[in-house]
Design a protein around this motif. Structure first.
Motif, PDB file in Angstrom:
ATOM      1  N   GLU A 120       0.832  -1.201   0.000  1.00 56.24           N
ATOM      2  CA  GLU A 120       0.000   0.000   0.000  1.00 56.24           C
ATOM      3  C   GLU A 120       0.872   1.259   0.000  1.00 56.24           C
ATOM      4  O   GLU A 120       0.636   2.195  -0.773  1.00 56.24           O
ATOM      5  CB  GLU A 120      -0.919  -0.010   1.214  1.00 56.24           C
ATOM      6  N   ILE A 164       1.045   3.926  -3.193  1.00 61.56           N
ATOM      7  CA  ILE A 164       0.752   5.355  -3.071  1.00 61.56           C
ATOM      8  C   ILE A 164       2.001   6.186  -3.374  1.00 61.56           C
ATOM      9  O   ILE A 164       1.923   7.242  -4.009  1.00 61.56           O
ATOM     10  CB  ILE A 164       0.145   5.668  -1.691  1.00 61.56           C
ATOM     11  N   TRP A 195      -4.872  10.848  -1.627  1.00 66.77           N
ATOM     12  CA  TRP A 195      -4.297   9.547  -1.246  1.00 66.77           C
ATOM     13  C   TRP A 195      -5.204   8.774  -0.303  1.00 66.77           C
ATOM     14  O   TRP A 195      -5.238   7.541  -0.315  1.00 66.77           O
ATOM     15  CB  TRP A 195      -2.904   9.728  -0.633  1.00 66.77           C
ATOM     16  N   TRP A 196      -5.971   9.460   0.550  1.00 70.88           N
ATOM     17  CA  TRP A 196      -6.827   8.779   1.519  1.00 70.88           C
ATOM     18  C   TRP A 196      -7.955   8.030   0.817  1.00 70.88           C
ATOM     19  O   TRP A 196      -8.351   6.972   1.279  1.00 70.88           O
ATOM     20  CB  TRP A 196      -7.379   9.773   2.547  1.00 70.88           C
ATOM     21  N   ALA A 230      -6.331   4.860  -0.477  1.00 71.20           N
ATOM     22  CA  ALA A 230      -6.006   3.968   0.640  1.00 71.20           C
ATOM     23  C   ALA A 230      -7.268   3.320   1.204  1.00 71.20           C
ATOM     24  O   ALA A 230      -7.283   2.109   1.479  1.00 71.20           O
ATOM     25  CB  ALA A 230      -5.264   4.737   1.728  1.00 71.20           C
TER      26      ALA A 230
END
Length: 103
Positions: free
Chosen positions: A42, A46, A62-63, A66
């Motif tokens: 992960e 990213i 990015w959140w 994720a």
């Protein structure tokens, strides 16, 4: 094209996860390795997006990526949990006296 690549990637990830879950039935500590590999992958994913595809991070953040990957991993994990009763039994046995301090 994006959807085909995305589906193909998750099919491959699912097959790898299923193979590792089958191996973890004999060696339950492999589950810890699976979690560590997921976290490292992960972060790498990213990071690669940040280097090579900043426009995606600018559009989504990015959140969002994720959280989407985490939800996909939880879905794969829930499916594998249901399909591998031996693994569930092995994990329940790990929570027993084997984890207590020696007397």
């Amino acid at each position: 094209l994006y959807t085909i690549i995305h589906v193909g990637a998750f099919v491959i990830i699912g097959l790898v996860a299923a193979t590792l879950a089958l191996a973890a039935e004999d060696q339950p500590p492999l589950l810890l390795g699976m979690i560590m590999i997921f976290a490292a992958f992960e972060a790498l994913f990213i990071g690669m997006l940040a280097i090579f595809a900043t426009w995606i991070l600018g559009a989504l953040g990015w959140w969002n990526i994720a959280v989407g990957n985490l939800l996909a991993a939880l879905a794969i994990g829930a499916y594998l949990w249901g399909e591998h009763p031996t693994l569930r039994r092995e994990i329940r046995e790990l929570r027993g006296p084997s984890l207590e301090r020696p007397a």
